[in-house]
Design an enzyme around this catalytic site. Structure first.
Site, PDB file in Angstrom:
ATOM      1  N   SER A 114       0.912  -1.361  -0.164  1.00 31.15           N
ATOM      2  CA  SER A 114       0.086  -0.026   0.000  1.00 31.15           C
ATOM      3  C   SER A 114       0.860   1.339  -0.020  1.00 31.15           C
ATOM      4  O   SER A 114       2.204   1.383   0.340  1.00 31.15           O
ATOM      5  CB  SER A 114      -0.895   0.046   1.223  1.00 31.15           C
ATOM      6  OG  SER A 114      -1.870  -0.944   1.346  1.00 31.15           O
TER       7      SER A 114
HETATM    8  N1  SAH Z   1      -1.219  -4.781   4.340  1.00 31.32           N
HETATM    9  C1  SAH Z   1      -0.358  -4.931   3.028  1.00 31.32           C
HETATM   10  C2  SAH Z   1      -1.439  -4.544   1.856  1.00 31.32           C
HETATM   11  C3  SAH Z   1      -1.360  -5.739   0.778  1.00 31.32           C
HETATM   12  S1  SAH Z   1      -2.607  -5.785  -0.647  1.00 31.32           S
HETATM   13  C4  SAH Z   1       0.910  -4.322   2.917  1.00 31.32           C
HETATM   14  O1  SAH Z   1       1.068  -3.582   3.865  1.00 31.32           O
HETATM   15  O2  SAH Z   1       1.501  -4.360   2.079  1.00 31.32           O
HETATM   16  C5  SAH Z   1      -3.827  -6.771   0.003  1.00 31.32           C
HETATM   17  C6  SAH Z   1      -3.494  -8.077   0.686  1.00 31.32           C
HETATM   18  O3  SAH Z   1      -4.760  -8.647   0.823  1.00 31.32           O
HETATM   19  C7  SAH Z   1      -2.957  -9.004  -0.661  1.00 31.32           C
HETATM   20  O4  SAH Z   1      -1.967  -9.636  -0.154  1.00 31.32           O
HETATM   21  C8  SAH Z   1      -4.041  -9.986  -1.048  1.00 31.32           C
HETATM   22  O5  SAH Z   1      -3.599 -11.233  -1.043  1.00 31.32           O
HETATM   23  C9  SAH Z   1      -4.753 -10.130   0.474  1.00 31.32           C
HETATM   24  N2  SAH Z   1      -6.045 -10.545   0.515  1.00 31.32           N
HETATM   25  C10 SAH Z   1      -7.178 -10.309  -0.569  1.00 31.32           C
HETATM   26  N3  SAH Z   1      -8.173 -10.907  -0.201  1.00 31.32           N
HETATM   27  C11 SAH Z   1      -8.177 -11.538   1.019  1.00 31.32           C
HETATM   28  C12 SAH Z   1      -8.878 -12.401   1.960  1.00 31.32           C
HETATM   29  N4  SAH Z   1     -10.183 -12.738   1.637  1.00 31.32           N
HETATM   30  N5  SAH Z   1      -8.231 -12.738   3.054  1.00 31.32           N
HETATM   31  C13 SAH Z   1      -7.085 -12.429   3.406  1.00 31.32           C
HETATM   32  N6  SAH Z   1      -6.253 -11.806   2.508  1.00 31.32           N
HETATM   33  C14 SAH Z   1      -6.665 -11.250   1.308  1.00 31.32           C
END
Ligand code: SAH
Length: 214
Positions: free
Chosen positions: A65
């Protein structure tokens, strides 16, 4: 093994100033971000851009993000030391690290197995100690570990999953970007068994919160 040079630290200081100018005022949040070598959370080919206020691709078609988004969501959470916090979407682990820096007990769920494994290993190497990293479906939360003081969703949720509402303590805070594209940043504060105050904070863009097929 991991290099955090003066150059990186200098760029990080500039990023902190940028976040301040964009309205992030929590000293705790700014200090936490200033402690974390964001360049190590990204593919080395993006290293030179790590301290720009931008989201970047990571493994498995996901993103790390934008720093402003991380700061904004974390500020809305009003993290206190020892808060029990559930994060949905571990991804690169950067947000997890921010919550650890703030002294929270962090529980985090990731649905991509490869990412779950590599991020778990990486956070350990960096010395971060989240309470529990889970490979699973964030829509369900973590009922075995509930209730939580705070819950943060870091993927775009088409709707607010009921289990997450249910796993929040009274007076707890849930920060979740809601909608298809873009999402509206939304804060719910639980006021009673079935009473939630709702506040909205404008448009953001996240990768989608996906439902598991299994
Ligand atoms: N908090 C992260 C943001 C990553 S983007 C950071 O700081 O980098 C969002 C993440 O959510 C992705 O890795 C994706 O695989 C995950 N995601 C999407 N749907 C999900 C679900 N149902 N349960 C858990 N994780 C999920």
């Amino acid at each position: 093994m991991f290099k955090d040079s003066y150059k990186h630290q200098g760029k990080r200081k500039q990023l902190i100033e940028k976040l301040k100018s964009k309205g992030i005022s929590s000293e705790n949040v700014l200090n936490a971000i200033n402690q974390i070598p964001r360049h190590l959370f990204m593919d080395s080919s993006f290293e030179d851009f790590a301290y720009q206020d931008k989201a970047f691709p990571i493994a498995e078609g996901q993103t790390i993000s934008q720093p402003f988004t991380v700061a904004f969501q974390t500020q809305l959470l009003e993290v206190k030391k020892n808060d029990k916090i559930l994060e949905i979407g571990t991804g690169s682990g950067f947000q997890t690290a921010v919550l650890c820096e703030l002294g929270a007990q962090v529980f985090s769920i990731e649905r991509q197995q490869k990412l779950y494994k590599s991020t778990k290993r990486f956070l350990e190497k960096l010395g971060y100690r989240p309470k529990y990293l889970s490979f699973g479906d964030g829509y369900k939360g973590l009922p075995d570990y509930a209730p939580f003081d705070k819950i943060i969703v870091t993927a775009g949720a088409p709707f607010v999953p009921k289990p997450l509402m249910a796993q929040l303590k009274i007076n707890g805070r849930l920060v979740i970007p809601v909608g298809e594209d873009p999402q509206i940043m939304t804060l719910f504060i639980r006021k009673g068994q079935s009473k939630f105050d709702k506040h909205t904070f404008g448009e953001f863009r996240f990768v989608p919160l996906l439902e598991n097929k299994n």
